[in-house]
Design a protein around this motif. Structure first.
Motif, PDB file in Angstrom:
ATOM      1  N   UNK A  51       0.831  -1.204   0.000  1.00 27.96           N
ATOM      2  CA  UNK A  51       0.000   0.000   0.000  1.00 27.96           C
ATOM      3  C   UNK A  51       0.866   1.255   0.000  1.00 27.96           C
ATOM      4  N   UNK A  52       1.922   1.229   0.804  1.00 26.62           N
ATOM      5  CA  UNK A  52       2.819   2.380   0.892  1.00 26.62           C
ATOM      6  C   UNK A  52       3.527   2.612  -0.444  1.00 26.62           C
ATOM      7  N   UNK A  53       3.973   1.535  -1.067  1.00 24.47           N
ATOM      8  CA  UNK A  53       4.664   1.642  -2.356  1.00 24.47           C
ATOM      9  C   UNK A  53       3.716   2.128  -3.453  1.00 24.47           C
ATOM     10  N   UNK A  54       2.488   1.618  -3.466  1.00 21.39           N
ATOM     11  CA  UNK A  54       1.507   2.061  -4.464  1.00 21.39           C
ATOM     12  C   UNK A  54       1.209   3.546  -4.319  1.00 21.39           C
ATOM     13  N   UNK A  55       1.146   4.019  -3.079  1.00 22.44           N
ATOM     14  CA  UNK A  55       0.919   5.451  -2.863  1.00 22.44           C
ATOM     15  C   UNK A  55       2.061   6.267  -3.460  1.00 22.44           C
ATOM     16  N   UNK A  56       3.289   5.832  -3.224  1.00 16.61           N
ATOM     17  CA  UNK A  56       4.439   6.579  -3.748  1.00 16.61           C
ATOM     18  C   UNK A  56       4.483   6.548  -5.276  1.00 16.61           C
ATOM     19  N   UNK A  57       4.169   5.423  -5.863  1.00 19.54           N
ATOM     20  CA  UNK A  57       4.160   5.336  -7.328  1.00 19.54           C
ATOM     21  C   UNK A  57       3.058   6.230  -7.897  1.00 19.54           C
ATOM     22  N   UNK A  58       1.889   6.217  -7.262  1.00 22.38           N
ATOM     23  CA  UNK A  58       0.785   7.057  -7.740  1.00 22.38           C
ATOM     24  C   UNK A  58       1.133   8.539  -7.628  1.00 22.38           C
ATOM     25  N   UNK A  73      -5.314   9.486 -16.409  1.00 21.34           N
ATOM     26  CA  UNK A  73      -6.729   9.120 -16.483  1.00 21.34           C
ATOM     27  C   UNK A  73      -6.869   7.637 -16.147  1.00 21.34           C
ATOM     28  N   UNK A  74      -7.680   7.287 -15.138  1.00 17.69           N
ATOM     29  CA  UNK A  74      -7.882   5.866 -14.825  1.00 17.69           C
ATOM     30  C   UNK A  74      -8.550   5.141 -15.991  1.00 17.69           C
ATOM     31  N   UNK A  75      -8.198   3.893 -16.159  1.00 17.18           N
ATOM     32  CA  UNK A  75      -8.727   3.130 -17.290  1.00 17.18           C
ATOM     33  C   UNK A  75     -10.236   2.966 -17.218  1.00 17.18           C
ATOM     34  N   UNK A  76     -10.801   3.028 -16.029  1.00 15.07           N
ATOM     35  CA  UNK A  76     -12.250   2.883 -15.876  1.00 15.07           C
ATOM     36  C   UNK A  76     -12.984   4.003 -16.621  1.00 15.07           C
ATOM     37  N   UNK A  77     -12.406   5.187 -16.636  1.00 13.37           N
ATOM     38  CA  UNK A  77     -13.068   6.323 -17.280  1.00 13.37           C
ATOM     39  C   UNK A  77     -13.030   6.252 -18.801  1.00 13.37           C
ATOM     40  N   UNK A  91       0.182   3.576 -21.182  1.00 18.00           N
ATOM     41  CA  UNK A  91      -0.400   2.970 -19.984  1.00 18.00           C
ATOM     42  C   UNK A  91       0.649   2.846 -18.884  1.00 18.00           C
ATOM     43  N   UNK A  92       0.243   3.171 -17.672  1.00 19.30           N
ATOM     44  CA  UNK A  92       1.106   3.028 -16.497  1.00 19.30           C
ATOM     45  C   UNK A  92       0.313   2.245 -15.457  1.00 19.30           C
ATOM     46  N   UNK A 100      -3.826   5.981 -17.918  1.00 19.13           N
ATOM     47  CA  UNK A 100      -3.352   6.379 -19.238  1.00 19.13           C
ATOM     48  C   UNK A 100      -2.990   7.852 -19.186  1.00 19.13           C
ATOM     49  N   UNK A 101      -1.843   8.185 -19.739  1.00 17.56           N
ATOM     50  CA  UNK A 101      -1.398   9.575 -19.773  1.00 17.56           C
ATOM     51  C   UNK A 101      -1.945  10.225 -21.042  1.00 17.56           C
TER      52      UNK A 101
END
Length: 149
Positions: A51-58, A73-77, A91-92, A100-101
């Motif tokens: 969770x901590x790593x995902x926060x830093x990557x985000x 932009x999240x892929x859901x949108x 894609x990231x 998606x950037x």
């Protein structure tokens, strides 16, 4: 009417998914260093670290996107049309989410509307969460400072 309801549901789903990565968890490495016996299972530490790593990557993704002029932009949108629209190479992956950037001028009007609604809802949720955190912290310090005679 039904399309608006579906769109709102998609936006809320995206906010719920991204909100977990936007909240900042405590650093598990510092906690483990100062309290080595506090963590009883390696699975708990692994989950917390992830969770901590995902926060830093985000957060790195958000900062990099603002510098380069892209929006994450999240892929859901994108409603599963990312590759068809030509965003497949941008894609990231962060955890189990894909962003998606996309530049704001490249967005279709519908995507732009969904994205800015998503962004506003996410910022509202984050600010509400931070307010709640500081309010609880203030209550705790006030309770600690009360002297019983």
């Amino acid at each position: 009417m039904r399309d608006i309801w579906k769109e709102q549901r998609v936006i809320e789903k995206a906010v719920d998914m991204v909100f977990e990565y936007a909240k900042k968890p405590a650093n598990p490495y510092n906690y483990l260093y100062h309290n080595p016996r506090a963590i009883h299972t390696p699975q708990y530490l692994a989950h917390w670290t992830q969770k901590w790593q995902n926060h830093h990557v985000y957060m790195t993704l958000v900062r990099a996107a603002t510098v380069t002029g892209y929006e994450p932009v999240p892929s859901v949108l994108l409603l599963r049309n990312a590759k068809r629209d030509g965003y497949g190479g941008r894609a990231v992956r962060v955890g189990h989410l894909v962003f998606y950037l996309i530049r704001p001028e490249e967005m279709t009007p519908g995507l732009q509307r969904r994205y800015y609604k998503f962004k506003n809802m996410l910022m509202t949720d984050i600010s509400r969460d931070m307010d709640k955190y500081y309010e609880n912290k203030k209550k705790k310090t006030m309770a600690d400072n009360v002297v019983v005679e």
